[in-house]
Design a protein around this motif. Structure first.
Motif, PDB file in Angstrom:
ATOM      1  N   TYR A  71      33.653  54.003  31.505  1.00 36.39           N
ATOM      2  CA  TYR A  71      33.491  52.743  32.249  1.00 36.39           C
ATOM      3  C   TYR A  71      34.011  51.571  31.401  1.00 36.39           C
ATOM      4  CZ  TYR A  71      31.042  49.243  35.162  1.00 36.39           C
ATOM      5  OH  TYR A  71      30.734  48.186  35.971  1.00 36.39           O
ATOM      6  N   ARG A  75      37.362  49.004  32.050  1.00 37.15           N
ATOM      7  CA  ARG A  75      37.317  47.543  31.951  1.00 37.15           C
ATOM      8  C   ARG A  75      38.419  47.041  31.007  1.00 37.15           C
ATOM      9  NH1 ARG A  75      32.742  44.778  33.158  1.00 37.15           N
ATOM     10  NH2 ARG A  75      31.388  46.456  32.456  1.00 37.15           N
ATOM     11  N   PHE A  92      33.058  43.567  36.959  1.00 34.61           N
ATOM     12  CA  PHE A  92      33.279  44.421  38.126  1.00 34.61           C
ATOM     13  C   PHE A  92      32.363  43.971  39.267  1.00 34.61           C
ATOM     14  CE2 PHE A  92      34.956  47.735  35.078  1.00 34.61           C
ATOM     15  CZ  PHE A  92      36.248  47.733  35.603  1.00 34.61           C
ATOM     16  N   ARG A  94      32.145  44.142  43.986  1.00 31.84           N
ATOM     17  CA  ARG A  94      32.486  45.017  45.103  1.00 31.84           C
ATOM     18  C   ARG A  94      33.891  44.739  45.627  1.00 31.84           C
ATOM     19  NH1 ARG A  94      30.113  44.643  49.872  1.00 31.84           N
ATOM     20  NH2 ARG A  94      29.124  42.641  49.462  1.00 31.84           N
ATOM     21  N   ILE A 235      35.131  48.387  44.904  1.00 32.77           N
ATOM     22  CA  ILE A 235      35.269  47.921  43.524  1.00 32.77           C
ATOM     23  C   ILE A 235      36.262  46.750  43.513  1.00 32.77           C
ATOM     24  CG2 ILE A 235      37.153  49.527  42.901  1.00 32.77           C
ATOM     25  CD1 ILE A 235      34.349  48.692  40.456  1.00 32.77           C
ATOM     26  N   GLU A 276      26.463  41.983  36.013  1.00 35.69           N
ATOM     27  CA  GLU A 276      26.518  43.307  36.644  1.00 35.69           C
ATOM     28  C   GLU A 276      25.134  43.923  36.724  1.00 35.69           C
ATOM     29  OE1 GLU A 276      29.525  45.843  34.896  1.00 35.69           O
ATOM     30  OE2 GLU A 276      31.122  44.394  35.292  1.00 35.69           O
ATOM     31  N   PRO A 280      26.395  50.167  38.404  1.00 34.17           N
ATOM     32  CA  PRO A 280      27.675  49.748  38.971  1.00 34.17           C
ATOM     33  C   PRO A 280      28.378  50.895  39.704  1.00 34.17           C
ATOM     34  CG  PRO A 280      27.927  50.149  36.624  1.00 34.17           C
ATOM     35  CD  PRO A 280      26.475  50.398  36.949  1.00 34.17           C
ATOM     36  N   HIS A 281      29.499  50.561  40.327  1.00 37.32           N
ATOM     37  CA  HIS A 281      30.313  51.573  41.021  1.00 37.32           C
ATOM     38  C   HIS A 281      31.223  52.227  39.976  1.00 37.32           C
ATOM     39  CE1 HIS A 281      32.546  53.752  43.840  1.00 37.32           C
ATOM     40  NE2 HIS A 281      33.185  52.781  44.485  1.00 37.32           N
ATOM     41  N   GLY A 284      34.221  54.040  41.138  1.00 39.68           N
ATOM     42  CA  GLY A 284      35.176  53.047  41.643  1.00 39.68           C
ATOM     43  C   GLY A 284      35.989  52.432  40.523  1.00 39.68           C
ATOM     44  N   ALA A 285      35.316  52.101  39.434  1.00 42.50           N
ATOM     45  CA  ALA A 285      36.017  51.509  38.290  1.00 42.50           C
ATOM     46  C   ALA A 285      37.024  52.507  37.715  1.00 42.50           C
ATOM     47  CB  ALA A 285      35.013  51.081  37.220  1.00 42.50           C
TER      48      ALA A 285
END
Ligand code: PMP
Length: 408
Positions: A71, A75, A92, A94, A235, A276, A280-281, A284-285
């Motif tokens: 994750y 980023r 991050f 949506r 995301i 955040e 988190p998703h 998605g990230a």
């Protein structure tokens, strides 16, 4: 310059190779709404849930460590992709909508007072209008709107005249989803900064078509959505200047965004975690990271060049349709072909195109104030992505000519 082989690229996108209705090959020209996903993105998400799934920043166990590292790495990659000096400046969210709402609810609530002004443009997407309108209602502030000309080009002199000591923020689309106009955001930022006014850029339609460098732009905030840049839905990204992000109060409260909680008082985590809250998703990230790596590997220059050629071709070919008028003819433009056809309602055209396997969008494109301003009920919008072809444009033009015969 890298050669761009669209036939090879299309192989990477499984969704493009399907038939709709009674076996019509899909022609997907609704990329401003969302893009299709390359296999590497689909695989990345599947792999995460298959073998790597764990929560981040919590467990001491192996999988949690791995997930946290992955994750963080996503980023870092996003930061590098947009030229953010520090990954901690990448939050991050949506999507673009949440990124803008976050800024309105924190930066906006903190800094906007009764009588203050927020400057937007006529061509903003509803998601870069309504959060500011809600804030203005709450605070007794007001929106000021920069007009566009008949081509869909912003009036920079009007912008300059609108700025004053009450202006708290300029919020502007980098690229218009309804017109394709590329706004001169660097110039706008320079003008606003000369008066000490911060600028938020809505990059939802920009990152997939242009090279964006937030440090060079010197924008205060930059927002975009993963799903429009070949990544997953759910995301998105908010980039902010560190000085603002540090000074802003948190957005949502919950786990992960705290440093220490007691019932009397809570202190907040450092950036980016302050913004955040909650799990988190993660997938998605990682999917977004895979999409950006994919785009980089194709070569940004090659993609930009290819898309520009395709837009030129499509613009020319559409003009062969009698009575068709392009809406949005700015000299600086990407991807979007918005048009109306004399005597044909956009909705009817859209429905018939759909039956022929051609996916476009019709209507106001979440830009009702722009449509009102242009005096249009809506447009038909074909929006191009890197995997579209000249043949698909030919199919669109042939279909429009047939629809014209049918409906006239
Ligand atoms: N701004 C612009 C210019 C857009 O095109 C869109 C998506 N149509 C948005 C904001 C909102 O993005 P999302 O729905 O992904 O939050």
């Amino acid at each position: 310059e890298t050669r761009f082989d669209v036939a090879r690229v299309r192989v990477d996108f499984p969704a493009l190779h399907q038939r709709v209705y009674d076996g019509r090959p899909l022609v997907y020209l609704d990329n401003a709404a969302t893009t299709q996903k390359p296999q590497v993105v689909i695989d990345r998400i599947r792999d995460f849930y298959t073998r790597e799934n764990a929560n981040v920043h919590r467990g001491v166990h192996y999988l949690s460590q791995q997930a946290s590292d992955a994750y963080d790495e996503a980023r870092r990659l996003v930061a590098a992709f947009i030229g953010a000096p520090d990954p901690a400046q990448v939050i991050f969210t949506r999507g673009t909508t949440e990124s803008i709402n976050l800024v309105a609810a924190t930066f906006g609530r903190q800094r906007v007072r009764a009588g203050d002004e927020i400057v937007l443009s006529t061509m903003e997407h509803h998601s870069n209008i309504v959060p500011w309108q809600m804030l203005c209602e709450e605070k007794g502030a007001r929106l000021r709107i920069v007009p566009v000309d008949a081509r869909g080009v912003l009036d920079l002199e009007a912008l300059e005249r609108l700025l004053n000591e009450r202006t708290r923020l300029v919020a502007i689309a980098h690229v218009s989803n309804a017109l394709g106009t590329v706004n001169p955001v660097q110039e706008i930022i320079r003008i606003a900064h000369a008066r000490g006014i911060p600028v938020l850029v809505d990059g939802a339609q920009a990152v997939q078509h242009l090279k964006v460098n937030v440090a060079e732009l010197d924008c205060d905030f930059y927002c975009f959505s993963g799903h429009k840049v070949y990544g997953p839905t759910g995301i998105g990204v908010l980039y902010g200047k560190a000085e603002w992000l540090e000074a802003m109060p948190p957005y949502q409260g919950g786990g992960d965004m705290i440093e220490r909680v007691t019932f009397e008082r809570t202190t907040y985590n450092r950036l980016p975690y302050k913004f955040e809250a909650g799990t988190p998703h993660i997938a998605g990230a990682l999917g977004l990271e895979a999409a950006l790596i994919y785009l980089d590997r194709l070569g940004r220059e090659a993609v930009i060049h290819y898309e520009a050629e395709l837009l030129r071709y499509a613009t020319q070919r559409l003009q062969e349709v009698p009575g068709l008028r392009l809406v949005g003819t700015a000299p600086e433009k990407v991807s979007v072909l918005s048009f109306v056809i004399e005597g044909i309602h956009p909705y009817d055209a859209g429905t018939l195109l759909d039956q022929m396997g051609i996916a476009v969008r019709t209507g106001h494109h979440c830009t009702q104030p722009l449509m009102d301003y242009l005096g249009l009920p809506g447009t038909i919008r074909a929006s191009l992505a890197l995997y579209n072809t000249r043949e698909e444009i030919d199919v669109l033009v042939d279909a429009l000519l047939r629809i014209q015969k049918l409906l006239r």
